[in-house]
Design an enzyme around this catalytic site. Structure first.
Site, PDB file in Angstrom:
ATOM      1  N   HIS A  66      -9.079   3.578  -0.834  1.00  0.00           N
ATOM      2  CA  HIS A  66      -8.454   4.059   0.404  1.00  0.00           C
ATOM      3  C   HIS A  66      -7.711   5.370   0.213  1.00  0.00           C
ATOM      4  O   HIS A  66      -7.085   5.608  -0.823  1.00  0.00           O
ATOM      5  CB  HIS A  66      -7.571   2.984   1.051  1.00  0.00           C
ATOM      6  CG  HIS A  66      -6.343   2.576   0.280  1.00  0.00           C
ATOM      7  ND1 HIS A  66      -5.122   3.185   0.459  1.00  0.00           N
ATOM      8  CD2 HIS A  66      -6.129   1.589  -0.625  1.00  0.00           C
ATOM      9  CE1 HIS A  66      -4.221   2.591  -0.309  1.00  0.00           C
ATOM     10  NE2 HIS A  66      -4.802   1.626  -0.993  1.00  0.00           N
ATOM     11  N   GLU A 212      -5.647   1.421   5.061  1.00  0.00           N
ATOM     12  CA  GLU A 212      -5.456   0.222   4.249  1.00  0.00           C
ATOM     13  C   GLU A 212      -4.003  -0.248   4.265  1.00  0.00           C
ATOM     14  O   GLU A 212      -3.721  -1.423   4.471  1.00  0.00           O
ATOM     15  CB  GLU A 212      -5.916   0.476   2.801  1.00  0.00           C
ATOM     16  CG  GLU A 212      -6.176  -0.811   2.017  1.00  0.00           C
ATOM     17  CD  GLU A 212      -5.007  -1.262   1.149  1.00  0.00           C
ATOM     18  OE1 GLU A 212      -5.162  -2.248   0.435  1.00  0.00           O
ATOM     19  OE2 GLU A 212      -3.936  -0.633   1.186  1.00  0.00           O
TER      20      GLU A 212
HETATM   21 ZN   LIG Z   1      -3.748   0.381  -2.357  1.00  0.00          ZN
END
Ligand SMILES: [Zn+2]
Length: 366
Positions: A66, A212
């Site tokens: 991410h 995320e």
């Molecule tokens: Zn992470």
């Protein structure tokens, strides 16, 4: 490769990219993909996707990390020019006072600030060991009025991150902001660079995902579009090699990459990942064959996008592969470049073996 990893990681750590505002990170990674001649696209959420077509009969792989980081959002500008913030992601409140931050008002125009900390001389004994909730903290940007603050471009909703910084500790350790998960992004990028020149391999989607730290579902959108058979997420593993973490597990910084056998988060999300046995078997086998130490981690309290990616379509075989990291979610997270390097080696060696005969039939492994 270690030097390349160091330079990509340093570049990425110095770019602010709060969840929902990852665009600068995506542009830097796009530029890197362009440099190595890998075509890419991005979706409406901001996920960056590069696909290498491979053997159409082999299970397809999505390798992802991410791009976003945790931080804050401006909640209120006081009339005296002090700024209040809302939290975004798992912020450790005890690590905030006296920290420098950056208000991301636009590239080249970002504004510095500092989390205030009550003057020590005026702090009574009972306050000295107290953690102040983020809602009671304020940020000083050097202004005396709200108008002055707004004239700098700061408004309700402005993203705020720890002031980006990188410190090189000893030879191989890197400390600083958003090691989580720019170290994962650096590893995905290096794996892409190597795998593109390998002829026999499955189709691989390299995904640099968004959101995320916000809601763990950014990568899920990419998976819905790509429909991979296998998804491998790269993110941190908590180390247990400091006195305060000794009981948590066995992962050591510098001890090699790790694979997660169990993650679960019971506060709100009620999700986690138990990896597919075909993948744990694959990575154990390849690590042994390549002489790469592979550490194991199992814990509650943290999870990644793979929790949601596994639920896409008819189910995706998922695993979290990790680099060990200390002091997670603070402004000075630490990782070891040797772990990252061995993680990339493991990925390249394992993914290239995924061919026609690689089965995701659970009965073959349990
Ligand atoms: Zn992470």
């Amino acid at each position: 490769m270690k030097d390349r990893l160091r330079s990509i990681l340093e570049e990425l750590m110095l770019i602010p990219g709060l969840s929902g505002h990852e665009d600068r990170v995506r542009r830097a990674l796009s530029k890197r993909l362009e440099d190595i001649g890998l075509p890419f696209r991005s979706d409406r959420l901001g996920n960056l996707i590069a696909t290498l077509e491979g053997d159409p009969g082999a299970p397809s792989v999505m390798l992802f990390a991410h791009t976003d980081q945790l931080g804050f959002v401006v909640r209120k500008i006081e009339s005296n020019g002090l700024v209040r913030i809302e939290r975004l992601g798992g912020i450790p409140e005890k690590a905030l006072p006296s920290l420098p931050v950056l208000f991301c008002v636009g590239e080249g125009r970002d504004v510095k600030g500092i989390f205030a900390n009550k003057s020590h001389h005026a702090t009574p004994a009972e306050e000295k060991y107290k953690v102040i909730p983020y809602a009671d903290l304020y940020i000083d940007v050097g202004c005396d009025t709200a108008e002055e603050v707004r004239s700098l471009g700061i408004n309700i909703g402005t993203p705020v991150v720890y002031e980006p910084r990188v410190l090189h500790l000893n030879e191989d350790r890197v400390a600083g902001t958003s090691v989580d998960d720019r170290a994962g992004c650096a590893a995905v990028f290096e794996a892409a660079r190597a795998l593109k020149d390998i002829e026999s391999r499955p189709t691989i989607h390299f995904v640099f995902a968004v959101l995320e730290e916000f809601n763990l579902r950014g990568a899920m959108v990419a998976a819905q579009a790509l429909r991979p058979d296998i998804a491998i997420q790269l993110d941190l593993a908590l180390t247990s090699d400091t006195p305060d973490m000794a009981h948590r597990g066995e992962v050591r910084l510098g001890g090699g990459p790790a694979m997660s056998l169990y993650s679960f988060h019971g506060r709100g999300t009620l999700n986690g990942t138990i990896p597919h046995p075909a993948l744990t078997t694959l990575f154990e086998k390849i690590a042994a064959a390549e002489g790469i130490p592979l550490q194991r981690t199992a814990h509650t309290g943290a999870l990644t996008d793979s929790s949601y990616v596994q639920l896409v379509g008819e189910g995706v075989a998922c695993i979290d592969l990790c680099f060990p990291s200390r002091y997670t979610h603070t402004s000075l997270e630490v990782c070891d470049l040797r772990d990252l390097e061995r993680l990339v080696h493991l990925l390249i060696a394992a993914i290239r073996t995924i061919g026609l005969d690689y089965s995701l039939d659970r009965d073959k492994y349990t």
